[in-house]
Motif scaffolding. Structure first.
Motif, PDB file in Angstrom:
ATOM      1  N   LYS A   1     -30.427 -10.760  20.319  1.00 29.55           N
ATOM      2  CA  LYS A   1     -32.038 -10.688  20.402  1.00 29.55           C
ATOM      3  C   LYS A   1     -32.700 -10.090  19.271  1.00 29.55           C
TER       4      LYS A   1
ATOM      5  N   ALA B   1     -35.544 -12.174  17.283  1.00 26.18           N
ATOM      6  CA  ALA B   1     -36.867 -11.587  17.127  1.00 26.18           C
ATOM      7  C   ALA B   1     -37.373 -11.711  15.631  1.00 26.18           C
TER       8      ALA B   1
ATOM      9  N   LYS C   1     -40.297 -13.695  14.080  1.00 23.95           N
ATOM     10  CA  LYS C   1     -41.405 -13.083  13.314  1.00 23.95           C
ATOM     11  C   LYS C   1     -41.585 -14.135  11.957  1.00 23.95           C
TER      12      LYS C   1
END
Length: 962
Positions: free
Chosen positions: A794, A798, A802
């Motif tokens: 995860k 992420a 980004k």
């Protein structure tokens, strides 16, 4: 800003060249390979700096060596007249700016002069060529519109490149229907891991119901225990009620029954103690069986006993992994360096024209040897020049001698005959006699006719003139004729008084009549003979002179040729030893020795890196052997440490599993031993109860318990009956139920008590099984490992999200900036460009416009809009050029630079090219244009331009213009 002049020290093929420019339009003309683009690049690179040596752009260093760089003479409205000089130095070159007030500047001064523009910005506005127009035909509508937009606004091309790069990186990160982008791959992995976690959660979710069931079992057991105690009391009450039957009958029967059932003593509170002991014994046995099953399961899962020394050895090897990668990286660098050196070596061998380099590697390439060879080559060149000079002289003398021979042959063919020679030799005496005869005849006639004094005077004057002319021209024959004529005149004067003709007069008249008409012919014949003899003599003398010169030159020529052949033989032997098949030019001798030294240095470097490579390979092979001994399998060198790391993780997990299972087995063994000891103690207590009750089995114990209870009851009943009988004397029956009914009730309560006992035992067994299962769930950590891996994935997703967001924000920002450029800056440029475009197309298209979706359109006279992609190649180029010229006009105040045009109008027809020249001539009032072309016909259109022919460019004297 205007370019007044450029001075090229050395740039590409140009060396020591000077070109003067005018303010308006300057056309630089020349055929292919004449160096037009070189001149354009000289202007740009002198102002903005030479490219890096490792850059893909050309540096245009002089082909024949010499000084690299030159000067650009400028006139600027702000800085006045100045000179920008850039020569070879640091990577961009050493630059000096000379201002007219005597001050000087460097790079900062150049930046101020070019208004802080860099090369890319300058070329995007003020310099364009046919190459930038040739890609229009292959562009789609979007690319073409963006190209036109970038031509009409500064900086857009950079933004477009960044936008394309960001869009590519966005596609590499995520696509809606993609499989390979990183975020798509991570999302798929997260979905799979989420399914596995859900499965683990469902398995762990069974823990809470099992614990709830354990608590529920405890409550049910307590309730059953209370019901059991209540039934026990009811059972006693029924028994007592049954015992209150007729006292006497009861006493008798009780006494009889008491005698029948009386036994030895039964343990105090024996049944409760026995049931507690039995319940606990059952619980311990179930726990023991559960522990045995768990131990067996763990023993099946138990891996082979790991070797700690193996793990330690792998840890040591993993700690030395950076050294391994350093070796491999260094080896890769060495291979790359070796490849580059071999490429350089082969390039040097190709340039030297050698197949092998062994001889050259052993050769002496010292500076002393180079100087010695240079002197010999210079001497040989000097001899060659002398031989060439002598060859030319000999050839010239041979040609002159051949011309003389030919002239002699031609003269010989036209030579006078023997008769003509004889006539020419006899004519002077005949001529003298003829003059004398004429004078005599004339005087004779004068004497006969009273004389003629004027004739005498004329004869004397003619005689004097002939004498003077003969003396001046060195013609003694003429002088003799003059003297004879004077003598005749005197004789004529003396003898003029004779009256009658004589025989001599008749003879003289016949002589005159015979030769009177031959004077002119004979004079021409004499001149022909004299001329022939003079030319023959002159040609013979000239031929002898040339033959003498040729003899001297041939002697000198032979001596020099012999010396040169000797020197050539010496040099050929020397260079053959170097591996060369012929003697190099003295001009490239320094380069030859430089390449030879470079080749020797490369060979030494190759030997050094070969030794270094062998050392590193030996280290790698030793390390690989150690690693293969550890993992016991053959693994490719590139993945051996990955395999070792996997082996290390596997061994570590096995060791952790082994330690965990060993610890748990020890705990379970301890628990099992405790359960066995407790079960043995309970069995001992149970046996003690059996011994105290005097029985051997549980059934007998319960029978003994029942007998003891019955005995006790009968005893109490008897005592009660006796007490009642004693007190009352007689007992009245107050029994409401019959004996059979009481017995049925007692039996029913007994069955209920047995059912409760069975139910309590089942609850104890179920509770023990559930406790074993919950303990197993508590000790399983696979869910935690999967949860940790899921969180790591995860976090990676992420981070990628980004990065995607950052790039998407950049694309959005560029899109917004493009919209702002379209709305604010482009209209000003478009308004100018529309006029130029309309004039170029003869009013066929009135303007240029942007559609709502950002595509360029051409607006026709009737208002019809045509997408730019539908126009012809030339019309597209005209739109592009119109925008470029409009942008340059918009930058007139902030960047008044000259425009460099490299033949961008070749696709125009004659009409549109004429319009283009008219536009440029109009714009040349404010802008300086430098137009480069190779077409003769195009040059003819520029009537008011300065034409500079590159092919006629001289040295410091300047270019040829017209």
């Amino acid at each position: 800003m205007k370019i007044r002049k450029i001075v090229i020290y050395g740039f590409g093929k140009h060396e020591n060249k000077t070109i003067d420019f005018s303010d308006g339009i300057n056309v630089i003309y020349g055929h292919n390979e004449a160096g037009k683009t070189t001149i354009q690049q000289f202007i740009v690179l002198t102002l903005f700096g030479f490219p890096q040596k490792n850059s893909a752009q050309l540096r245009y260093e002089p082909k024949a060596g010499g000084k690299f760089g030159g000067q650009v003479h400028l006139h600027d409205e702000v800085h006045g007249n100045c000179i920008v000089e850039r020569v070879q130095g640091k990577s961009a070159g050493d630059v000096t700016v000379y201002f007219e007030d005597g001050t000087q500047g460097e790079e900062e001064a150049v930046k101020a002069l070019v208004r802080q523009y860099d090369r890319a910005s300058f070329e995007s506005i003020f310099s364009f060529s046919l190459l930038q127009l040739q890609g229009f035909e292959r562009m789609d509508e979007t690319e073409l519109s963006r190209t036109l937009l970038s031509s009409g606004t500064t900086g857009v091309d950079t933004l477009l490149r960044v936008e394309k790069k960001m869009e590519k990186e966005l596609g590499d990160l995520f696509k809606k229907t993609g499989r390979n982008p990183e975020m798509n791959v991570r999302a798929t992995e997260l979905k799979e891991m989420e399914k596995e976690l859900k499965s683990e959660q469902e398995r762990i979710a069974a823990y809470a119901p099992k614990m709830n069931r354990i608590h529920e079992i405890e409550r049910e057991w307590q309730e059953a225990k209370r019901a059991y105690d209540s039934l026990r009391e009811e059972h006693r009450a029924l028994e007592l009620e049954l015992q209150l039957l007729p006292l006497k009958e009861r006493k008798r029967k009780l006494s009889s029954r008491l005698d029948e059932v009386r036994t030895s003593s039964f343990p105090s509170d024996g049944i409760r103690r026995f049931e507690v002991i039995s319940g606990r014994l059952t619980e311990m046995e179930a726990k023991k069986r559960g522990l045995e099953a768990e131990i067996a399961a763990m023993e099946q899962k138990m891996p082979d006993s790991p070797r700690p020394e193996m793990l330690s050895a792998i840890e040591r090897m993993l700690a030395r992994e950076p050294e391994w990668h350093d070796w491999r990286s260094t080896l890769g660098s060495i291979r790359e360096t070796k490849s580059q050196l071999n490429v350089k070596r082969m390039r040097l061998l190709d340039r030297l024209g050698l197949d092998k380099s062994d001889a050259l590697l052993r050769a002496d390439v010292s500076i002393h040897q180079e100087e010695h060879l240079y002197e010999q080559l210079q001497q040989m060149d000097e001899m060659g020049r002398q031989i060439g000079y002598m060859d030319r002289q000999l050839s010239q003398l041979e040609n002159e001698l051949r011309d003389i021979r030919n002239e002699q042959l031609s003269l010989q063919r036209n030579s006078p005959t023997e008769m003509e020679r004889k006539q020419a030799e006899e004519w002077p005496s005949i001529s003298s006699r003829l003059a004398e005869a004429k004078a005599y005849v004339q005087m004779s006639r004068s004497n006969q006719g009273d004389g003629n004094p004027q004739m005498l005077l004329i004869l004397l004057i003619v005689a004097a003139l002939m004498s003077i002319v003969g003396l001046i021209s060195d013609q003694w024959i003429v002088v003799g004729l003059g003297a004879c004529l004077a003598v005749i005149a005197v004789l004529f004067k003396i003898g003029k008084r004779g009256g009658q003709p004589t025989n001599k007069d008749a003879e003289m008249e016949r002589f005159v009549d015979a030769y009177e008409g031959q004077a002119a012919t004979m004079e021409a014949l004499i001149m022909k003979v004299n001329d022939y003899e003079q030319r023959q003599s002159r040609l013979a003398e000239a031929a002898k002179t040339i033959e003498r010169k040729m003899g001297v030159l041939e002697e000198e020529y032979g001596a020099i040729v012999q010396g040169k052949e000797s020197l050539e033989h010496s040099l050929s032997s020397f260079f053959l030893a170097y591996g060369l098949r012929k003697i190099p030019n003295s001009g490239i001798l320094h380069e030859f020795f430089g390449m030879a030294r470079s080749l020797q240095e490369i060979e030494r470097e190759l030997e050094d890196i070969e030794r270094q490579s062998q050392t590193i390979q030996d280290n790698i092979h030793l390390r690989q052997a150690e690693l293969e001994r550890l993992i016991s399998i053959d693994v490719p060198e590139s993945s051996i440490y990955d395999t070792l790391r996997s082996e290390y993780i596997s061994l570590k997990e096995k060791m952790q599993l082994f330690n965990t299972l060993s610890h748990r087995i020890e705990e379970y063994q301890t628990q099992k031993l405790e359960a066995e000891e407790l079960a043995a103690s309970l069995r001992s207590q149970q046996q003690e109860l059996f011994e105290e009750a005097g029985v051997e089995t549980e059934e007998q114990y319960y029978m003994a318990y029942a007998a003891s209870q019955e005995t006790l009851t009968l005893t109490h009943q008897i005592e009660d009956v006796e007490s009642q009988l004693t007190a009352l004397g007689s007992v009245e029956d107050h029994i409401e139920r019959s004996e059979n009914q009481l017995r049925e009730d007692i039996h029913q309560v007994g069955r209920e008590l047995a059912g409760l006992e069975e139910e309590m035992g089942a609850l104890v067994k179920e509770k023990t099984s559930l406790e074993v299962e919950t303990e197993k769930l508590l000790t399983d950590d696979s869910y935690q490992r999967k949860q940790q891996m899921f969180e790591m994935k995860k976090a990676e997703f992420a981070e990628l999200a980004k990065q995607w967001s950052v790039r998407q924000a950049i694309v959005e920002a560029i899109t917004g900036m493009m919209e702002e450029l379209k709305e604010k800056r482009l209209p000003e440029v478009l308004s100018r460009a529309e006029n130029i475009f309309s004039e170029l197309t003869g009013g066929t298209y009135m303007s240029l416009a942007l559609s709502e979706n950002g595509y360029f359109q051409a607006v026709a006279q009737n208002g019809q809009r045509y997408p730019i992609i539908e126009l012809s190649q030339a019309t597209k180029e005209q739109a592009y050029i119109a925008l470029r010229l409009s942008l340059a006009a918009a930058k007139e105040e902030t960047a008044p630079f000259p425009l460099l045009l490299d033949d961008p109008f070749v696709h125009f027809d004659e009409t549109r090219f004429s319009r283009m020249t008219a536009i440029l001539e109009r714009l040349s009032a404010k802008h300086q244009f430098i137009y480069f072309t190779c077409h003769d016909k195009i040059v003819e259109y520029w009537t008011n331009a300065t034409i500079i022919n590159v092919s006629d460019i001289g040295s410091a004297k300047g270019a040829m213009t017209r």
